[in-house]
Each structure stands twice: as structure tokens, then as C-alpha cells.
Design a protein around this motif. Structure first.
Motif, PDB file in Angstrom:
ATOM      1  N   ASN A 186       0.849  -1.189   0.000  1.00  0.00           N
ATOM      2  CA  ASN A 186       0.000   0.000   0.000  1.00  0.00           C
ATOM      3  C   ASN A 186       0.886   1.241   0.000  1.00  0.00           C
ATOM      4  O   ASN A 186       1.586   1.516   0.970  1.00  0.00           O
ATOM      5  N   VAL A 187       0.842   2.016  -1.087  1.00  0.00           N
ATOM      6  CA  VAL A 187       1.735   3.187  -1.190  1.00  0.00           C
ATOM      7  C   VAL A 187       1.329   4.302  -0.228  1.00  0.00           C
ATOM      8  O   VAL A 187       2.080   5.269  -0.062  1.00  0.00           O
ATOM      9  N   PHE A 188       0.166   4.158   0.413  1.00  0.00           N
ATOM     10  CA  PHE A 188      -0.262   5.154   1.397  1.00  0.00           C
ATOM     11  C   PHE A 188      -0.203   4.612   2.822  1.00  0.00           C
ATOM     12  O   PHE A 188      -0.794   5.179   3.738  1.00  0.00           O
ATOM     13  N   ALA A 189       0.539   3.537   3.014  1.00  0.00           N
ATOM     14  CA  ALA A 189       0.665   2.949   4.353  1.00  0.00           C
ATOM     15  C   ALA A 189       1.431   3.849   5.313  1.00  0.00           C
ATOM     16  O   ALA A 189       1.412   3.634   6.524  1.00  0.00           O
ATOM     17  N   ASN A 190       2.089   4.883   4.770  1.00  0.00           N
ATOM     18  CA  ASN A 190       2.794   5.827   5.636  1.00  0.00           C
ATOM     19  C   ASN A 190       1.857   6.891   6.199  1.00  0.00           C
ATOM     20  O   ASN A 190       2.281   7.760   6.961  1.00  0.00           O
ATOM     21  N   GLN A 191       0.586   6.812   5.827  1.00  0.00           N
ATOM     22  CA  GLN A 191      -0.419   7.729   6.364  1.00  0.00           C
ATOM     23  C   GLN A 191      -1.485   6.937   7.113  1.00  0.00           C
ATOM     24  O   GLN A 191      -1.800   5.811   6.750  1.00  0.00           O
ATOM     25  N   GLN A 192      -2.049   7.539   8.129  1.00  0.00           N
ATOM     26  CA  GLN A 192      -3.032   6.864   8.979  1.00  0.00           C
ATOM     27  C   GLN A 192      -4.434   6.904   8.375  1.00  0.00           C
ATOM     28  O   GLN A 192      -4.806   7.859   7.686  1.00  0.00           O
ATOM     29  N   ARG A 193      -5.169   5.860   8.635  1.00  0.00           N
ATOM     30  CA  ARG A 193      -6.596   5.793   8.350  1.00  0.00           C
ATOM     31  C   ARG A 193      -6.944   5.941   6.872  1.00  0.00           C
ATOM     32  O   ARG A 193      -6.535   5.132   6.068  1.00  0.00           O
ATOM     33  N   TYR A 194      -7.638   7.037   6.503  1.00  0.00           N
ATOM     34  CA  TYR A 194      -8.158   7.188   5.137  1.00  0.00           C
ATOM     35  C   TYR A 194      -7.873   8.599   4.610  1.00  0.00           C
ATOM     36  O   TYR A 194      -8.749   9.461   4.601  1.00  0.00           O
TER      37      TYR A 194
END
Length: 266
Positions: A186-194
Motif C-alpha cells: 500500500n503506497v499510502f501505508a505511511n499515512q493513517q486511516r483514510y
């Protein structure tokens, strides 16, 4: 059963003087699990989004959605317990419902959390054998899927859940857990939630393998695939079944078969 005390996923201690006989479930996936645990006859109220099993909404009282409910209608159903989830339902809703009866809140981020929830429901509703059976089936299915996925290369993905504004799955949620299980980075796994994102920027480096457009909570369609393609070439855009990536409980058993089919198509 005599008085018994249990602690839910968010650390709330509950003491019950008898096994709850009248259940309201405000989370679709947990409603499905309750039915699969043999508790359908004890369910008195559900949400309008509790679509599995398909005929359940014609048999049970609809008390609202996952974010807003009719408290008077819930009171009139005289529930012994209300089943909620930290992510699906609001804190304000939970606090209001606690004035009616005990509110059991789950918090499902990992597959292990899912096993624990099923065990908890077994203890809460005195259906331990049924819960153990489901956990046994899921354990076998998980082991089988891990063998299947073992040799699959890791692919970079962005998983979209909403439009206007565009939102994706970050980390600290069940979707991200299942993406990782599938060898999808997930390329957005460095950000929380949604987090909210700008689609024209997500593939700036051109290294995305797939963009997944989920069927829920926003119902992405083929026209959205065409629209997204303008922004995100050369990543492959795929419509995916949101229930399989976001529903916990007994749905996970069907999800493993779905994931195998998805990988064959990709």
C-alpha cells in the motif's frame, strides 16, 4: 449461566446477569457473523446496510445506518446488548446508546483481532463451540492462502474508497492488513486511516502497479475506471469487491477464495 464479566476490544468491562437474548447489531459484517454463529433468532434490530444474509432486512427491525440511528426505535426493541465497532460507528452514538443497554464495541485492525472478536462473541453469547468452529475454518483457510501467496511478487497499489473528495486506505485499518496479506504494498501505508489524495499526483513516479477502486463505501463503476485512467497511467486500474477487503468476521472465509481469483485475473 451465572453472572459473568467480559472486556470488549476498547477495554470496556461488561457484567451480564444472563446471556443476552435480544441483540441489535449496527455493523453489517458483524451482523453476518452473528447469523453464521447461529444467533439469527436473537437479533432484533439491524442497520439498512446489513445486506447479508439477503433476506434478513425483511425479518428484522431497521434502526438506521452505521452513523445515525433511531434511538427511540432501539429503546422500543428492549435490547440486552448493542454490537458496535470503533470505526464504523461514532463515539457520540455509542455514548448515547449506553444509556439504553450495554454496548459492546469491537476494534478490528488485524486478522488476529478478527479471531479474537469471534472468540469474544462465543463467550458473550454462549456459543463457544460455534465460534471455535469458525476460527478453525478460518485458520485453515488462512494457512492455505499463505501457501498460495508465498511465491507471488509484491506489487505496489493504491486502494480507493471514496470520490469527491478522493480518499484511499492508509494504515491502521483492516483493508491495509488484507492488502499486505495479498503481497500488495500500500503506497499510502505511511499515512493513517483514510487520507484524501489528488489522483493526478499518486503515480508521479510511474511505479504504481495497480489502482484498486472499491465497490464500497463509494460504489466505483466502469466510468470511474476510465476517468481515473486519465490521471494514473500506466498503472492498471481494477474494480474490486469492497466487502472482501473490508468486511471482517465470517466473510473472511469467502474473501480468501476471492483473493485467489483476483490474483489469477491480475
Amino acid at each position: 449461566m451465572e453472572n459473568y464479566t467480559l472486556i470488549d476490544s476498547i477495554g470496556t468491562q461488561h457484567t451480564f446477569h444472563k446471556v443476552p437474548q435480544r441483540i441489535i447489531s449496527l455493523v453489517p459484517s458483524q451482523t453476518e457473523l452473528l447469523v453464521d454463529l447461529g444467533l439469527e433468532s436473537k437479533i432484533v434490530g439491524i442497520t439498512k446496510f446489513c445486506i447479508h444474509p439477503k433476506d434478513l432486512r425483511s425479518k428484522k427491525a431497521i434502526v438506521g445506518g452505521t452513523k445515525k440511528v433511531d434511538c427511540d426505535k432501539i429503546k422500543a426493541l428492549v435490547p440486552d446488548v448493542i454490537i458496535c465497532n470503533k470505526e464504523e460507528n461514532t463515539l457520540e452514538m455509542v455514548e448515547t446508546l449506553r444509556t439504553i443497554c450495554p454496548v459492546w464495541v469491537t476494534d478490528i485492525v488485524t486478522v488476529e483481532d478478527n479471531f479474537k472478536m469471534i472468540s469474544d462473541f462465543g463467550n458473550l453469547f454462549d456459543c463457544v463451540a460455534e465460534a471455535e468452529n469458525w476460527n478453525r475454518k478460518l485458520t485453515l483457510a488462512l494457512s492455505d492462502f499463505k501457501s498460495f501467496i508465498q511465491t507471488k511478487p509484491v506489487k505496489k497499489v493504491a486502494y480507493f474508497i471514496w470520490k469527491k473528495p478522493y480518499m484511499v486506505s492508509g494504515s491502521a485499518n483492516f483493508i491495509n492488513e488484507l492488502l499486505e496479506l495479498n503481497h500488495f504494498e500500500n503506497v499510502f501505508a505511511n499515512q493513517q486511516r483514510y487520507p484524501e489524495v489528488e489522483p493526478e499526483k499518486i503515480n508521479a513516479n510511474g511505479d504504481l502497479d495497480f489502482i484498486f477502486l472499491s465497490s464500497e463505501p463509494y460504489p466505483f463503476k466502469e466510468k470511474d475506471v476510465l476517468e481515473m485512467h486519465i490521471f494514473t497511467q500506466p498503472a492498471k486500474i481494477v474494480l474490486v469487491d469492497g466487502e472482501m477487503f473490508s468486511w471482517y468476521g465470517s466473510r473472511l472465509l469467502k474473501a480468501f477464495d476471492y483473493f485467489k481469483e483476483l490474483h489469477q485475473k491480475l
